[in-house]
Structure formats: structure tokens, C-alpha cells
Design a protein around this motif. Structure first.
Motif, PDB file in Angstrom:
ATOM      1  N   ALA A  22       1.151  -1.424  -0.236  1.00 14.26           N
ATOM      2  CA  ALA A  22       0.117  -0.041   0.094  1.00 14.26           C
ATOM      3  C   ALA A  22       0.712   0.878   0.126  1.00 14.26           C
ATOM      4  CB  ALA A  22      -1.280   0.268   0.873  1.00 14.26           C
ATOM      5  N   SER A  23       0.786   2.246  -0.735  1.00 13.50           N
ATOM      6  CA  SER A  23       1.286   3.510  -0.802  1.00 13.50           C
ATOM      7  C   SER A  23       1.373   4.997   0.083  1.00 13.50           C
ATOM      8  CB  SER A  23       1.160   4.481  -1.883  1.00 13.50           C
ATOM      9  OG  SER A  23      -0.707   5.159  -1.537  1.00 13.50           O
ATOM     10  N   SER A  24      -0.185   4.227   1.260  1.00 19.43           N
ATOM     11  CA  SER A  24      -0.066   5.076   2.232  1.00 19.43           C
ATOM     12  C   SER A  24      -1.363   4.704   3.442  1.00 19.43           C
ATOM     13  CB  SER A  24      -1.077   6.642   1.660  1.00 19.43           C
ATOM     14  OG  SER A  24      -2.512   6.128   0.771  1.00 19.43           O
ATOM     15  N   PHE A  25      -1.825   4.510   4.186  1.00 19.26           N
ATOM     16  CA  PHE A  25      -3.194   4.084   6.054  1.00 19.26           C
ATOM     17  C   PHE A  25      -3.754   5.688   6.184  1.00 19.26           C
ATOM     18  CE2 PHE A  25      -3.011   2.511   9.397  1.00 19.26           C
ATOM     19  CZ  PHE A  25      -4.221   1.676   9.672  1.00 19.26           C
ATOM     20  N   VAL A  26      -4.759   5.592   6.266  1.00 17.67           N
ATOM     21  CA  VAL A  26      -5.425   6.180   6.516  1.00 17.67           C
ATOM     22  C   VAL A  26      -5.980   5.127   8.113  1.00 17.67           C
ATOM     23  CG1 VAL A  26      -8.062   6.788   6.358  1.00 17.67           C
ATOM     24  CG2 VAL A  26      -6.431   6.813   4.274  1.00 17.67           C
TER      25      VAL A  26
ATOM     26  N   SER B 217       6.483  22.428   4.547  1.00 17.39           N
ATOM     27  CA  SER B 217       5.807  23.293   3.080  1.00 17.39           C
ATOM     28  C   SER B 217       5.690  22.618   1.511  1.00 17.39           C
ATOM     29  CB  SER B 217       7.125  24.654   2.877  1.00 17.39           C
ATOM     30  OG  SER B 217       7.588  24.684   2.067  1.00 17.39           O
ATOM     31  N   ILE B 218       7.044  21.171   1.867  1.00 16.77           N
ATOM     32  CA  ILE B 218       6.484  20.364   0.295  1.00 16.77           C
ATOM     33  C   ILE B 218       5.366  19.984   0.297  1.00 16.77           C
ATOM     34  CG2 ILE B 218       7.455  18.348   0.196  1.00 16.77           C
ATOM     35  CD1 ILE B 218      10.027  19.043   0.942  1.00 16.77           C
ATOM     36  N   TYR B 219       4.446  19.647   2.044  1.00 13.67           N
ATOM     37  CA  TYR B 219       3.125  18.696   1.693  1.00 13.67           C
ATOM     38  C   TYR B 219       2.254  20.138   0.597  1.00 13.67           C
ATOM     39  CZ  TYR B 219      -1.556  17.090   3.423  1.00 13.67           C
ATOM     40  OH  TYR B 219      -2.625  16.467   3.429  1.00 13.67           O
ATOM     41  N   MET B 220       2.034  21.293   1.355  1.00 10.57           N
ATOM     42  CA  MET B 220       1.168  22.568   0.843  1.00 10.57           C
ATOM     43  C   MET B 220       1.580  22.684  -0.304  1.00 10.57           C
ATOM     44  SD  MET B 220      -0.830  23.728   2.451  1.00 10.57           S
ATOM     45  CE  MET B 220      -2.148  25.131   2.596  1.00 10.57           C
ATOM     46  N   GLU B 221       3.164  22.593  -1.263  1.00 11.30           N
ATOM     47  CA  GLU B 221       2.966  23.045  -2.370  1.00 11.30           C
ATOM     48  C   GLU B 221       2.902  21.909  -3.851  1.00 11.30           C
ATOM     49  OE1 GLU B 221       6.796  24.783  -3.200  1.00 11.30           O
ATOM     50  OE2 GLU B 221       6.725  24.608  -5.169  1.00 11.30           O
ATOM     51  N   ASN B 222       3.130  20.621  -3.068  1.00 12.28           N
ATOM     52  CA  ASN B 222       2.420  19.686  -3.962  1.00 12.28           C
ATOM     53  C   ASN B 222       1.282  19.012  -3.691  1.00 12.28           C
ATOM     54  OD1 ASN B 222       5.741  18.481  -4.740  1.00 12.28           O
ATOM     55  ND2 ASN B 222       5.686  19.091  -3.238  1.00 12.28           N
TER      56      ASN B 222
ATOM     57  N   ARG C  62     -18.232  10.461   4.231  1.00 14.54           N
ATOM     58  CA  ARG C  62     -17.621  11.071   3.836  1.00 14.54           C
ATOM     59  C   ARG C  62     -16.495  11.715   4.190  1.00 14.54           C
ATOM     60  NH1 ARG C  62     -17.968  14.344  -1.078  1.00 14.54           N
ATOM     61  NH2 ARG C  62     -17.042  16.348  -0.829  1.00 14.54           N
ATOM     62  N   ALA C  63     -15.798  11.639   5.221  1.00 12.92           N
ATOM     63  CA  ALA C  63     -14.624  11.922   5.631  1.00 12.92           C
ATOM     64  C   ALA C  63     -14.019  11.032   5.788  1.00 12.92           C
ATOM     65  CB  ALA C  63     -15.072  12.421   7.638  1.00 12.92           C
ATOM     66  N   ILE C  64     -14.128   9.807   5.631  1.00  9.53           N
ATOM     67  CA  ILE C  64     -13.522   9.465   5.362  1.00  9.53           C
ATOM     68  C   ILE C  64     -13.248   8.627   3.504  1.00  9.53           C
ATOM     69  CG2 ILE C  64     -13.344   6.333   4.851  1.00  9.53           C
ATOM     70  CD1 ILE C  64     -13.009   7.220   7.494  1.00  9.53           C
ATOM     71  N   GLU C  65     -13.790   8.855   3.138  1.00  4.04           N
ATOM     72  CA  GLU C  65     -13.853   9.183   1.370  1.00  4.04           C
ATOM     73  C   GLU C  65     -12.661  10.308   1.387  1.00  4.04           C
ATOM     74  OE1 GLU C  65     -16.795  10.326  -0.695  1.00  4.04           O
ATOM     75  OE2 GLU C  65     -16.529  11.226  -2.647  1.00  4.04           O
ATOM     76  N   MET C  66     -12.574  12.200   1.827  1.00  2.00           N
ATOM     77  CA  MET C  66     -12.012  12.628   1.248  1.00  2.00           C
ATOM     78  C   MET C  66     -10.980  12.625   1.574  1.00  2.00           C
ATOM     79  SD  MET C  66     -14.084  15.276  -0.430  1.00  2.00           S
ATOM     80  CE  MET C  66     -13.267  16.580   0.547  1.00  2.00           C
ATOM     81  N   ALA C  67     -10.175  11.292   3.397  1.00  2.00           N
ATOM     82  CA  ALA C  67      -9.048  10.929   4.049  1.00  2.00           C
ATOM     83  C   ALA C  67      -8.528  10.848   2.676  1.00  2.00           C
ATOM     84  CB  ALA C  67      -9.695  10.535   5.372  1.00  2.00           C
ATOM     85  N   VAL C  68      -9.465   8.715   2.174  1.00  2.00           N
ATOM     86  CA  VAL C  68      -8.310   8.617   1.390  1.00  2.00           C
ATOM     87  C   VAL C  68      -8.117   9.437  -0.280  1.00  2.00           C
ATOM     88  CG1 VAL C  68      -9.094   6.712  -0.658  1.00  2.00           C
ATOM     89  CG2 VAL C  68      -9.924   6.883   1.811  1.00  2.00           C
ATOM     90  N   ARG C  69      -9.166  10.949  -0.254  1.00  2.00           N
ATOM     91  CA  ARG C  69      -8.569  10.690  -1.288  1.00  2.00           C
ATOM     92  C   ARG C  69      -6.759  11.740  -1.858  1.00  2.00           C
ATOM     93  NH1 ARG C  69     -12.457  11.848  -5.841  1.00  2.00           N
ATOM     94  NH2 ARG C  69     -14.378  11.336  -4.539  1.00  2.00           N
ATOM     95  N   SER C  70      -7.041  12.166  -0.467  1.00  2.00           N
ATOM     96  CA  SER C  70      -6.020  13.248   0.214  1.00  2.00           C
ATOM     97  C   SER C  70      -4.780  12.088   0.091  1.00  2.00           C
ATOM     98  CB  SER C  70      -5.754  13.953   1.465  1.00  2.00           C
ATOM     99  OG  SER C  70      -6.369  13.537   2.581  1.00  2.00           O
ATOM    100  N   CYS C  71      -4.880  11.385  -0.253  1.00  2.00           N
ATOM    101  CA  CYS C  71      -3.488   9.918   0.098  1.00  2.00           C
ATOM    102  C   CYS C  71      -3.676   9.580  -1.441  1.00  2.00           C
ATOM    103  CB  CYS C  71      -4.245   8.264   0.000  1.00  2.00           C
ATOM    104  SG  CYS C  71      -4.260   8.287   2.272  1.00  2.00           S
ATOM    105  N   ILE C  72      -3.896  10.064  -2.347  1.00  2.00           N
ATOM    106  CA  ILE C  72      -3.688  10.081  -4.327  1.00  2.00           C
ATOM    107  C   ILE C  72      -2.286  10.790  -4.631  1.00  2.00           C
ATOM    108  CG2 ILE C  72      -4.452   9.479  -6.305  1.00  2.00           C
ATOM    109  CD1 ILE C  72      -7.232   9.028  -5.158  1.00  2.00           C
ATOM    110  N   SER C  73      -2.495  12.483  -4.034  1.00  2.00           N
ATOM    111  CA  SER C  73      -1.216  12.656  -4.408  1.00  2.00           C
ATOM    112  C   SER C  73      -0.459  12.804  -3.974  1.00  2.00           C
ATOM    113  CB  SER C  73      -1.701  14.694  -4.327  1.00  2.00           C
ATOM    114  OG  SER C  73      -3.269  15.043  -4.285  1.00  2.00           O
ATOM    115  N   PHE C  74      -0.533  12.420  -2.295  1.00  2.00           N
ATOM    116  CA  PHE C  74       0.482  12.566  -1.481  1.00  2.00           C
ATOM    117  C   PHE C  74       1.590  11.218  -2.481  1.00  2.00           C
ATOM    118  CE2 PHE C  74       3.309   9.875   1.291  1.00  2.00           C
ATOM    119  CZ  PHE C  74       3.893  11.442   2.623  1.00  2.00           C
ATOM    120  N   SER C  75       1.110  10.047  -3.096  1.00  2.00           N
ATOM    121  CA  SER C  75       2.126   9.001  -3.359  1.00  2.00           C
ATOM    122  C   SER C  75       2.110   9.404  -4.790  1.00  2.00           C
ATOM    123  CB  SER C  75       1.524   7.511  -3.661  1.00  2.00           C
ATOM    124  OG  SER C  75       0.021   8.067  -4.025  1.00  2.00           O
TER     125      SER C  75
END
Lengths: 337, 337
Positions: free
Chosen positions: A98-102, A164-169, A305-318
Motif C-alpha cells: 500500500a502507498s498509504s494508510f488511513v 512547505s513540501i506538503y502544501m506545495e505538492n 464522507r470524511a473517510i472518502e475525503m481522507a482517501v482522496r488526500s492520499c492520492i496526490s501524496f503518493s
């Protein structure tokens, strides 16, 4: 063809597990090229999954017989419950499945587990909990929002870089303005910690705008707000409490006269929008940064809805390979003492 | 017959001095059996006084040729400007000619001056700045709201006692609930400072309700909120900034549709009342506690109404002999280490 990201989700964490968690995970599949790995008691998860129609090839279960609860000591729980949904979800990240964990489970156990199982990025002394705070212009990223108290100045330097890296990317703010939470705008203000951290951040290469007072945080005075976990947690929880108290006070005032009752009815759409800005379900969880992989803490009361949004936030990260970027940004200069 | 209290006022302090200060002082004479001593440049004060009719027997001037400004180092300013309005106003308290001193001048200079000129109560290591914070149920008293950073646990114990005495005697809350600002409700949560302070306050005899999280402060979870000046200042300024940001956001939302514009017009009285709750002019300044006399810091932007309210807040303080009560409460038990 690029392999879709796999996101591990703690199906047993939080007040509304597993029902809302599984539902949120399934909802997140729509429109996103991802796979999900649900960690938890297999039969309980299957029972929930049966309620939905979804592409079975994109959903897998990590059978975890144990659950870590809020009243357990984090270190003990992680050591003893090797088959917990938290431990096995983190292991999937560690092993690259897995690339991330929620998780909406206990913060302490998630942080301890993530540090032990996934491990820290080289050069990061302490992983930090970030949080997107709504402000008058959009959002700012508050780091650390509660993982570390009694921080050293070098931790704050690392928080500044990671934020800074998180906010930019992830959020997409070019050259984000980094402010150090302090009780005065001048460089010489504050306690021993922030005075020393100021010197370090100033030389770090981030877009440092100096100290930011708490009154300027809600006005959007900085894109990244750097703080020790004690002060950061005070800001995070105070935002939640004061927004709630103000809404209550407004409601009470509005109910005090006939004209304002009518007014309130006409303005209800506007209030609904505002409440949405302060609604954690829309924000997508708080990322732990500084680990060799992404771990996102969702609110304990998370709904689907909160879980869905948390999962979505993982996508750009990886996609943006954030862990690699953080490691690179640290290796540019001499390691902190 | 009891002699009326004399209140010294810094006529030169703040952005709107001397005009608004003198007006506020004169307004405070109405309905209160007090005398006022205006410290500042005599001709400037006389020019303002000429605009009003008042009982000349209740107003005196302390001629002060110097003014301390915001950009001066506090200790140097107090040492060098012996004839400043701050120094001479404080001297009037020291010598018993005034029971209290109100200033909208620079916080650092007032605190340093008060400590040097008036002196601390025996057993108080550091005077603290208190502030009345509006909440959903009324007000809570936040101490320390910014005078001391890098506090020791014993300071927090003293803040708890002083805050409790102030809230009971000046604000009139019986047996006020004292909470320690922390990042979790449980006793073992927090940084080294608050963990140790918890133990001390628990044994102190105040009505200690344990830790209070920042989210519960605006809900009125405690009557007295005890904090190091760094965290306390963060809460104080965050309240100001977030209330302002929320009002802006509400206004923007309300202007976004025709129905809600009408709604806003009908509800405008309700909003006005709410803004008033968060208006510093109604709150009456922030007292420095722990001195052998009362010193009240008014907001730098104080208008006449704010000064009037600050003067009013001084009256109960001297009537209730707060300094004596604080000293007594400290002498009951073993001195802090």
C-alpha cells in the motif's frame, strides 16, 4: 501502464467503524484510479461490503483479528497486538503493498505504530501531525498539530520543511509562505524554543515570512504555520471549539427576535456553507509527515464522507512522491544537531 | 465615611491618547464614587478637560513630561524615563495616592515598571496578565495571557490561585472552576510543565477541575483557565482573530444571494449583539495580578468607552482588597520550591 495506488484503510478505527469506514472506502473508488485494502475483521467487513456494488478486483481485505482502543497505552498496544487493524495496515505500507494508510483509530497508537513499523525518513527526528485549518482565504497547514510536545528547535525546522513540501505538492500552493507561531511579530519575541527555531528556519531555504501571531492565523496570514505540538494543538482545538461556540451564539441571538428569526431562515443557506468550511468531513484527515510512507489520521467521529475525503488526500501524496521529496530537502544541508 | 478610591490613569498611553483617554476617565466618574488622577503632559490634559463639565474636586493631574512608546526596550525606558506617565502613575499606586493604575500604553513597559515600582506580592514569583474571554455562557478568566513565557510549574500554581480570587471577588463567580489548559483531558497528558503544574494545583485548595482542552474554553468549560503566557497568548489572540475571520466569512456568505442579503438585514441586530460580546471596549482591560496594587492594561486601540470600562473594573478590586487576599492565600501553605 502505471499501476494504480493501493490505499490501506483501518476498517475498525473510530466511532462509526466498520459501517461508515467501509462505505467511505467504496465511495472513494468512484472517479479515482485506486485500489483499497480494508484492514479489520474479515466477516464484519464482508457484511458491510455486501451492501454495495463495486469492482471486486479493486478491493481486498487484510484480515486483522485485533482492534486497538482509545484507552490502551500506545506503545504496549502496538507491541502486543501484532494482528490489529492498525499494525497490519501499517505493515502493508512498510512492505510496499500500500502507498498509504488511513485510520480513524487512536492517534497515539497510529503514531507509535507508524514510527516503529514504517519508520522515519532519514533526517527527521520526530514525525509530525499536520492539519488543514480553514481560514478567511482558504486553508493553512498547521504543523505540528499535536504529535510532539516539548519540541526541540531542530524539530520545528523539520516541520517547516515538511509543511512547505506538503502544501506545495499536495495542496498546490506555489512557494507557500511559512510562518512561525509566536506571541509577537518581532524576531526577538517568544520563548526559548521559538527564538532558536526562528534562526534555523530563517536559513533553511523555505519561504519564511517570520513570526505569525495567533490572531493572523484565521486571517490566512501564512500558508504553513509551524508550531510545537502543544501550541499547535491549542490552535487546532480552539478553532473547532470557537467556531462551534460562535455558531451557537449566533443561533441564540437570531432566535431572540421575530425579525431576526425570519432573517435566519432566509440566510440559512449561507450558514450551511460556512459550517461546511469548518466541517472536518470535508477536510480529509490530518497527515503524519516524516514517515517513509503516508499515514493519515481521520477524526474519531469520521463518517463515510470524511473517510472518502481522507482517501482522496492520499492520492496526490503518493503521485507526488512526497516522502522522497522530504528526504531530499533534508539532505541538501548539514543535518540538524 | 469611607474615602472614595482614587484611580490613576495614563493619559498618554495608546493610539487615541490623550483625547479618548481623558473622555473615558470623565465618563467613568458618573455613577461611581471615585477620584481620578490623570498622568501625562499637563497642558495636553487641560486642553482635553476643557471640553467637559465635571466635578473638579474629583479630578487631579499628575504632570508627566515624558511618554514611553511601543518601540522602546521596557527595562531601559522605565529606568531612564522617571517622569513618564507610566512611571508616575505607578508611583501614585506605590505611595498610596491611588488604588490602581490604568494604561493603554506598551505592555512590556507597564509590566516592568509595575514590578520595579509597585513590587510583587510576597510569594508571587511573576505577576501575570489576566484577560476576560467571552464564551458561550459568559466569560472565563485566562491567566497568564501573555506576560510570562517559559513559566515554571510554581508560576502556574500562583496563576491558578490569583485567577480564582479575581474571578470570585471581582467578577462575582462563587467557587470558580479552575482548569489547566492542556492538549488532553487526562492527567498524564501534556508537556513537562503542565504535568508538574497539575500536581501542584491539585493540592492547592482551588476548585480544580483538571485539564481543559482548547476546544472547551469557548464553550465555557472553566471559569479560570490557567496557562503559560505563550499558550495563553495564543488563545487570547486566536479568539480575536477567529471571531473576526468568522464574521468576515459570514458577511461574504450572506452577500452571495438575494435571499440571504434580506436575511442579513433582518438579522443585523443579532449580529451587532454578538460583535459586542467580542468587543474589547466592553471587557474592561486586562489586569496584571500579583502586584501590591492593581494595574490594568487597556487595549492599545482603546477608545473612551474602553477606558471607562477599565476604570470601572478597578473599583471592585480595591473595594475587595484583592492584593491582601492574594497574599493571604499564598501564606496558607508551604512556599513553592
Amino acid at each position: 501502464m502505471k499501476e494504480p495506488a493501493s490505499i490501506a484503510i483501518d476498517a475498525m478505527g473510530g466511532d462509526n467503524a466498520p459501517g461508515e469506514i467501509v462505505k467511505g472506502a467504496i465511495d472513494a473508488l468512484k472517479g479515482n484510479d485506486i485500489k483499497i485494502l480494508l484492514a479489520g475483521k474479515e466477516h464484519a467487513i464482508r457484511e458491510e461490503l455486501e451492501k454495495y456494488s463495486y469492482d471486486a478486483g479493486r478491493v481486498a481485505i487484510i484480515d486483522a483479528s485485533e482492534v486497538i482502543t482509545n484507552d490502551e497505552a500506545p506503545a504496549t498496544a502496538i507491541r502486543q497486538k501484532k494482528n490489529s487493524s492498525v499494525a497490519l495496515g501499517l505493515l502493508a505500507v512498510k512492505e510496499g503493498r500500500a502507498s498509504s494508510f488511513v485510520s480513524a483509530g487512536p492517534t497515539g497508537a497510529i503514531l507509535t505504530g507508524a514510527t516503529v513499523i514504517i519508520g522515519r525518513i532519514k533526517g527527521i527526528e520526530r514525525p509530525a501531525l499536520g492539519a488543514l485549518l480553514p481560514n478567511a482565504k482558504g486553508f493553512s497547514f498547521l504543523i505540528d498539530s499535536g504529535a510532539n510536545v516539548d519540541s526541540k528547535p531542530s524539530y520545528l525546522l523539520q516541520f517547516a520543511k515538511m509543511g512547505s513540501i506538503y502544501m506545495e505538492n499536495v495542496v498546490g500552493i506555489q512557494n507557500p509562505r511559512v510562518g512561525l507561531l509566536n506571541i509577537g511579530a518581532e524576531k526577538e519575541k517568544g520563548n526559548a524554543l521559538v527564538k532558536e527555531a526562528y534562526e534555523l528556519i530563517e536559513r533553511s531555504g523555505v519561504n519564511f515570512i517570520g513570526n505569525i501571531e495567533a490572531r493572523d492565523v484565521p486571517m490566512g496570514g501564512a500558508d504553513v504555520v509551524v508550531a510545537d505540538g502543544f501550541a499547535g494543538n491549542v490552535v487546532l482545538k480552539h478553532t473547532e471549539g470557537l467556531a462551534k461556540a460562535l455558531m451557537m451564539m449566533i443561533k441564540k441571538e437570531l432566535m431572540s427576535s421575530f425579525a431576526s428569526k425570519i432573517g435566519a431562515a432566509l440566510a440559512s443557506g449561507a450558514f450551511k456553507n460556512l459550517r461546511k468550511s469548518f466541517d472536518y468531513t470535508e477536510i480529509g484527515g490530518a497527515p503524519f509527515l516524516g514517515l517513509k510512507g503516508l499515514v493519515v489520521k481521520a477524526h474519531g467521529e469520521s463518517n463515510a464522507r470524511a473517510i472518502e475525503m481522507a482517501v482522496r488526500s492520499c492520492i496526490s501524496f503518493s503521485e507526488k512522491e512526497l516522502a522522497r521529496r522530504i528526504e531530499e530537502s533534508l539532505s541538501i544541508e548539514a543535518p540538524p544537531k
